[in-house]
Design a protein around this motif. Structure first.
Motif, short mmCIF file in Angstrom:
data_model
loop_
_atom_site.label_atom_id
_atom_site.label_comp_id
_atom_site.label_asym_id
_atom_site.label_seq_id
_atom_site.Cartn_x
_atom_site.Cartn_y
_atom_site.Cartn_z
N GLY A 58 0.98 -1.01 0.21
CA GLY A 58 -0.34 0.20 0.24
C GLY A 58 0.51 1.42 -0.26
O GLY A 58 2.29 0.64 -0.26
N PRO A 59 0.01 2.07 0.23
CA PRO A 59 -1.21 2.92 0.61
C PRO A 59 -2.09 2.39 -0.51
O PRO A 59 -3.93 3.17 -0.21
N GLU A 60 -1.78 2.57 -1.81
CA GLU A 60 -1.96 2.70 -2.96
C GLU A 60 -3.52 1.88 -3.14
O GLU A 60 -3.70 0.76 -3.08
N PRO A 61 -4.92 1.93 -3.82
CA PRO A 61 -5.99 1.03 -4.16
C PRO A 61 -5.76 0.61 -5.04
O PRO A 61 -5.34 0.21 -5.30
N TYR A 62 -6.53 -0.94 -4.66
CA TYR A 62 -6.30 -2.16 -5.87
C TYR A 62 -8.18 -2.57 -5.99
O TYR A 62 -8.77 -2.80 -4.41
N THR A 63 -8.10 -3.80 -6.76
CA THR A 63 -9.45 -4.05 -6.88
C THR A 63 -9.17 -5.73 -7.18
O THR A 63 -8.38 -5.87 -7.36
N VAL A 64 -9.48 -6.54 -5.78
CA VAL A 64 -10.07 -7.91 -6.43
C VAL A 64 -11.32 -8.18 -6.54
O VAL A 64 -12.17 -8.30 -5.48
N ALA A 65 -11.06 -9.28 -7.15
CA ALA A 65 -12.75 -9.12 -7.98
C ALA A 65 -12.10 -10.82 -8.70
O ALA A 65 -11.29 -11.49 -8.82
N ASP A 66 -13.15 -11.57 -9.51
CA ASP A 66 -13.40 -12.92 -9.96
C ASP A 66 -13.44 -11.98 -11.70
O ASP A 66 -12.56 -13.11 -12.07
N ASP A 67 -13.82 -10.68 -11.93
CA ASP A 67 -12.84 -10.72 -13.15
C ASP A 67 -12.88 -8.92 -13.27
O ASP A 67 -13.59 -8.26 -12.36
#
Length: 316
Positions: free
Chosen positions: A71-80
């Motif tokens: 971090g601290p930058e944002p990110y995304t965890v997803a199925d796609d």
């Protein structure tokens, strides 16, 4: 102490945030909790990690894979990567919908478990270090923004063991989980460095140098000794000028600056031990007086030793 041991001596999770997520697609979690370091370990199914910023390609995780996200930058965890965010994780692990409303669909499913399906197609474990002090700055600087180690590269039982322990509710369980998280982080970083030596920090690679390597070992192993560049050079049998030039060229900083940062990293951990005082820690890491340690600590960390300890203990 070898180079990797010195690098990894920092992880000290203290009541880390640990969560088991069980999910059926479509799902997408936007993480903007500003944590310095997070591990995501896949137990079942698959996921993608998408870092913020133009050109950042999605990185896929399969069963047994582990990602380290700095971090601290944002990110995304997803199925796609195309799935819109359904939940946003804020600092303090506060969760909302993307427009700030209460969540629906994602719910508590038991001890340290949440998701949208009790037996989801995807099961992943998340471990988050809350504060910079829990992971040494030297380790954070050594890592890229996203590290992924595939199960084939690090076939360790730690992911399965953490998956078993995370859902247990026993006395002292938080301490058990903290140590397992530290072990998993160390195992993954060690595996990543083994396969990516060209991306290792300069001082890590310099450990193999016949001049700088012995100097680094002495500084790591004897931080309290009253070192100067001249005394360090005498110890390893080279001239002061030769050591200074070669050390700076390979490590990227002068020997005494490297030593100062190492001493302060050790002091930051020692200050959290029961009964530790600024005076006792100063002596242990090579500062003659508490004032000398406090001055160096504030110059490198931006806070005094007492403020550092108070902040970490308050967060815990």
């Amino acid at each position: 102490m070898d180079a990797l041991a010195a690098l990894l001596d920092g992880p000290r999770a203290r009541q880390a945030f640990l969560l088991r997520s069980t999910l059926d697609p479509p799902w997408s979690l936007r993480i903007q909790d500003e944590a310095p370091l997070t591990l995501v370990a896949m137990v079942r199914g698959a996921a993608v990690v998408v870092r913020d910023g133009g050109g950042a390609a999605p990185v896929r995780l399969g069963p047994g894979d582990v990602a380290i996200i700095r971090g601290p930058e944002p990110y995304t965890v997803a199925d796609d990567a195309a799935t819109p965010a359904q939940a946003v994780i804020h600092p303090g692990q506060r969760c909302t919908t993307p427009d700030g409303g209460p969540l629906s669909g994602l719910r508590d499913l038991g001890v340290r478990t949440w998701g949208n399906a009790a037996e989801g197609a995807t099961v992943m474990l998340t471990g988050t270090y809350h504060l910079d002090g829990e992971v040494s700055r030297r380790l954070l600087r050594a890592l890229p923004a996203l590290v992924v180690v595939a199960r084939a590269e690090e076939d360790s039982p730690l992911v399965e063991l953490l998956a078993e322990e995370i859902v247990r509710d026993r006395p002292g369980q938080e301490a058990v989980l903290d140590r397992l998280l530290d072990l998993l982080l160390i195992a993954v970083v060690r595996s990543w460095f083994a396969g990516n030596l060209s991306e290792a920090p300069g001082w890590y690679a310099a450990y193999g140098d016949p001049v700088v390597g012995p100097a680094l070992r002495l500084l790591h192993h004897q931080p309290a000794r009253r070192w100067t560049v001249a005394s360090l050079a005498r110890e390893i049998g080279v001239s002061r000028a030769a050591l200074a030039r070669r050390f700076h060229g390979l490590v990227g900083e002068p020997p005494m600056r490297f030593l100062s940062e190492w001493r302060i990293a050790l002091a930051a951990d020692l200050l959290l031990e029961p009964g530790a005082t600024v005076g006792s820690v100063a002596h242990e890491v090579g500062y003659g007086t508490p004032y000398a340690l406090s001055t160096a600590f504030k110059r490198l960390r931006g806070v005094s030793p007492k403020e550092h300890r108070a902040a970490v203990l308050a967060a815990a």
